[in-house]
Motif scaffolding. Structure first.
Motif, PDB file in Angstrom:
ATOM      1  N   THR A 148       0.802  -1.220   0.000  1.00 48.63           N
ATOM      2  CA  THR A 148       0.000   0.000   0.000  1.00 48.63           C
ATOM      3  C   THR A 148       0.839   1.277   0.000  1.00 48.63           C
ATOM      4  O   THR A 148       0.304   2.364  -0.224  1.00 48.63           O
ATOM      5  CB  THR A 148      -0.923   0.018   1.229  1.00 48.63           C
ATOM      6  N   SER A 149       2.136   1.167   0.264  1.00 43.16           N
ATOM      7  CA  SER A 149       2.977   2.367   0.355  1.00 43.16           C
ATOM      8  C   SER A 149       3.633   2.739  -0.961  1.00 43.16           C
ATOM      9  O   SER A 149       4.496   3.630  -0.985  1.00 43.16           O
ATOM     10  CB  SER A 149       4.067   2.156   1.416  1.00 43.16           C
ATOM     11  N   THR A 150       3.254   2.063  -2.039  1.00 41.02           N
ATOM     12  CA  THR A 150       3.876   2.371  -3.333  1.00 41.02           C
ATOM     13  C   THR A 150       3.426   3.720  -3.882  1.00 41.02           C
ATOM     14  O   THR A 150       4.123   4.324  -4.693  1.00 41.02           O
ATOM     15  CB  THR A 150       3.538   1.265  -4.346  1.00 41.02           C
ATOM     16  N   SER A 151       2.284   4.212  -3.466  1.00 40.39           N
ATOM     17  CA  SER A 151       1.826   5.537  -3.895  1.00 40.39           C
ATOM     18  C   SER A 151       2.481   6.604  -3.017  1.00 40.39           C
ATOM     19  O   SER A 151       2.700   6.384  -1.828  1.00 40.39           O
ATOM     20  CB  SER A 151       0.306   5.638  -3.793  1.00 40.39           C
ATOM     21  N   PRO A 152       2.781   7.776  -3.577  1.00 42.34           N
ATOM     22  CA  PRO A 152       3.460   8.825  -2.792  1.00 42.34           C
ATOM     23  C   PRO A 152       2.674   9.269  -1.569  1.00 42.34           C
ATOM     24  O   PRO A 152       3.272   9.626  -0.550  1.00 42.34           O
ATOM     25  CB  PRO A 152       3.617   9.959  -3.809  1.00 42.34           C
ATOM     26  N   SER A 153       1.358   9.231  -1.621  1.00 40.69           N
ATOM     27  CA  SER A 153       0.558   9.697  -0.494  1.00 40.69           C
ATOM     28  C   SER A 153       0.636   8.760   0.708  1.00 40.69           C
ATOM     29  O   SER A 153       0.381   9.181   1.833  1.00 40.69           O
ATOM     30  CB  SER A 153      -0.898   9.854  -0.925  1.00 40.69           C
ATOM     31  N   ALA A 154       0.967   7.506   0.469  1.00 44.74           N
ATOM     32  CA  ALA A 154       1.012   6.520   1.557  1.00 44.74           C
ATOM     33  C   ALA A 154       2.428   6.085   1.864  1.00 44.74           C
ATOM     34  O   ALA A 154       2.652   5.006   2.415  1.00 44.74           O
ATOM     35  CB  ALA A 154       0.161   5.301   1.193  1.00 44.74           C
ATOM     36  N   PHE A 155       3.417   6.910   1.540  1.00 44.33           N
ATOM     37  CA  PHE A 155       4.811   6.522   1.741  1.00 44.33           C
ATOM     38  C   PHE A 155       5.156   6.364   3.214  1.00 44.33           C
ATOM     39  O   PHE A 155       6.071   5.636   3.564  1.00 44.33           O
ATOM     40  CB  PHE A 155       5.744   7.561   1.114  1.00 44.33           C
ATOM     41  N   ALA A 209       3.759   4.666   5.325  1.00 40.68           N
ATOM     42  CA  ALA A 209       3.577   3.275   5.761  1.00 40.68           C
ATOM     43  C   ALA A 209       4.856   2.466   5.674  1.00 40.68           C
ATOM     44  O   ALA A 209       4.962   1.395   6.276  1.00 40.68           O
ATOM     45  CB  ALA A 209       2.479   2.604   4.938  1.00 40.68           C
ATOM     46  N   VAL A 210       5.854   2.966   4.918  1.00 41.05           N
ATOM     47  CA  VAL A 210       7.122   2.246   4.791  1.00 41.05           C
ATOM     48  C   VAL A 210       7.796   2.108   6.156  1.00 41.05           C
ATOM     49  O   VAL A 210       8.363   1.063   6.476  1.00 41.05           O
ATOM     50  CB  VAL A 210       8.040   2.971   3.785  1.00 41.05           C
ATOM     51  N   PHE A 211       7.738   3.160   6.964  1.00 41.34           N
ATOM     52  CA  PHE A 211       8.391   3.122   8.266  1.00 41.34           C
ATOM     53  C   PHE A 211       7.736   2.084   9.180  1.00 41.34           C
ATOM     54  O   PHE A 211       8.421   1.358   9.914  1.00 41.34           O
ATOM     55  CB  PHE A 211       8.341   4.512   8.912  1.00 41.34           C
ATOM     56  N   ALA A 212       6.413   2.002   9.133  1.00 44.38           N
ATOM     57  CA  ALA A 212       5.722   0.961   9.904  1.00 44.38           C
ATOM     58  C   ALA A 212       6.061  -0.425   9.369  1.00 44.38           C
ATOM     59  O   ALA A 212       6.217  -1.377  10.137  1.00 44.38           O
ATOM     60  CB  ALA A 212       4.217   1.197   9.869  1.00 44.38           C
TER      61      ALA A 212
END
Length: 487
Positions: free
Chosen positions: A5-12, A14-17
């Protein structure tokens, strides 16, 4: 799923989680391997009970076959994982990150569901009442409370509690408990010392026994067996400190080695694919070195030994040699990385192919040292602390990796904002020298303490085995300080 889900810039964000959850999942990998191994061993027990008849050699061969089967069965999922990874890298090299993360998310969800469905058929293992960490803390705190006490002149002044009075040696004017440990931790013996006034009351054995048991419950005294069990861990602490530079090299492999790869021209279409291939080479080298060591281990050779003692010494010597060879590979890896970085800065190398040797050596080093450390813990530390093996290994390796943070601060002149303005060549050379120096320290402590000292099992030791370890000079079954542990 978070990476998906973090592949879109708005959801980046989520990468840290996702990184946190990946770290938690990685920490449970060894626990999962132990769980699967335990399940396979439980399945084998039924067959072993029906195969008790026959000669000792036949039973040993069947046990060897079961051990090999379990290790091959545990190695099979790794092979499947490598095949899937190769397919993702070479076949789907032009797919988007969203498609790349979707596949492992769905695969992990399916395998987790399959795991939960089969949970009803699992065997469950009873956990000990006292944790290993609580036991270690109890011994240390009790010994600190008696730090001013003098060492007794007789083995009877220790709280044996049914334990055979045979694991002692004389040093100076006092009697100490085996195994021998470096000077910094010799005071742990005081946790099992009975006070002099209590020794005078020993005529009334019943009253004295109740008094000592009460003190044991109040954590004012510890049994000899518990003290010896914890002392067996001291040697591993010293050996663990000597491999900290190795752990620092492993942390550098996940950071600075990647920076090197990013600064070189990729052989494939994308730099990320080259980095994936390099880490795949490292992972294959790690697991293959572990599996190779298992196949050639002298502990599983079909040899007729006159005494069990020599088998144990041979197995421990092989494990120490394995770790020593792994640290040697770490030294070579550091020197190769040093030379590659020098050649990269002078534009003599320009492709990621030049990094293959150091990633390969990094994988071999990890397989030899990590697996050897676990094996040495299992051979040397008391069986009562066997559940502490995984925690100890992760603590030693993880603690060494944390040293990369102060290293970056201390050597800030070598590590700049970009890799081209940095001097990683000096940093790699420093790592190689540190591993070489502490390799000598590892050799000293392993030969002086880990190899010579026998694993402190319980009182089920035969007279023949005791004579294999040391000469008994007097009626009190004490070992002289200068007596070698084996003929």
């Amino acid at each position: 799923m978070l990476l998906w889900t973090s592949t879109s810039p708005s959801a980046f964000g989520a990468v840290f989680a996702a990184i946190v959850f990946l770290g938690i999942g990685k920490s449970g990998q060894k626990l999962s391997e132990n769980f699967l191994e335990y399940q396979l061993e439980e399945k084998m027990k039924t067959k072993k009970q029906g195969e008790e008849d026959g000669s000792t050699q036949d039973r040993n061969e069947r046990s060897l076959g079961h051990t090999i089967f379990i290790n091959i069965w545990l190695f099979a999922p790794l092979v499947v994982g490598y095949i899937i990874t190769i397919c993702l890298v070479f076949i789907f090299y032009d797919v988007t990150l969203e498609d790349l993360f979707r596949f492992p998310a769905l695969l992990m969800g399916a395998t987790n569901l399959l795991f939960l469905i089969g949970s009803l058929g699992y065997s469950r293992q009873e956990l000990p009442v006292e944790s290993d960490l609580s036991k270690i803390h109890r011994i240390f705190s009790t010994a600190l409370g008696k730090l001013s006490s003098k060492y007794p002149t007789s083995p009877n002044s220790y709280y044996w509690k049914g334990y055979k009075q045979q694991h002692t040696y004389s040093r100076g004017e006092g009697v100490r408990l085996l195994p021998r440990v470096p000077r910094l931790f010799r005071w742990l013996d005081k946790a099992a010392i009975i006070k002099e006034e209590e020794e005078e009351e020993k005529e009334d054995s019943r009253h004295d026994r109740e008094s000592l048991e009460t003190q044991e419950r109040k954590k004012k005294i510890c049994t000899v067996k518990d003290v010896r069990d914890v002392k067996s861990l001291v040697h591993m602490i010293y050996l663990g400190l000597t491999i900290f530079p190795y752990s620092l090299l492993m942390a550098s492999g996940n950071t600075f080695f990647v920076a090197q790869a990013s600064a070189l021209t990729p052989v494939m279409n994308k730099k990320g694919n080259d980095i994936s291939i390099l880490f795949l080479i490292k992972a294959v080298a790690t697991d293959m070195s572990k599996f190779t060591c298992f196949l050639i281990s002298p502990a599983f050779r079909n040899k007729q030994k006159p005494r069990v003692t020599y088998v144990m010494f041979e197995r421990k010597a092989a494990t120490i040699t394995r770790i020593g060879f792994g640290i040697t590979c770490a030294v070579i890896c550091g020197f190769i990385a040093w030379q590659v970085e020098i050649r990269r800065l002078s534009s003599k190398v320009d492709t990621t192919v030049a990094l293959v040797p150091q990633f390969l050596l990094l994988g071999v080093t990890q397989g030899l040292v990590d697996g050897g450390l676990e094996r040495l813990f299992d051979d040397h530390v008391a069986k009562s602390l066997s559940s502490f093996e995984d925690s100890f290994s992760e603590l030693v390796v993880g603690g060494g990796k944390l040293l990369i943070i102060p290293s970056v601060l201390i050597f800030s002149g070598w590590i700049k904002e970009t890799i081209d303005t940095s001097h990683l060549d000096r940093y790699y050379l420093m790592l190689a020298i540190m591993n070489a120096v502490l390799l000598l320290a590892f050799a000293y402590y392993s030969v002086t303490y880990a190899y010579k000292e026998v694993c402190p099992e319980d009182e089920k030791v035969t007279t023949e085995q005791r004579l294999d370890h040391a000469h008994q000079p007097d009626s009190e079954n004490t070992y002289q300080e200068n007596t070698p542990p084996f003929p």
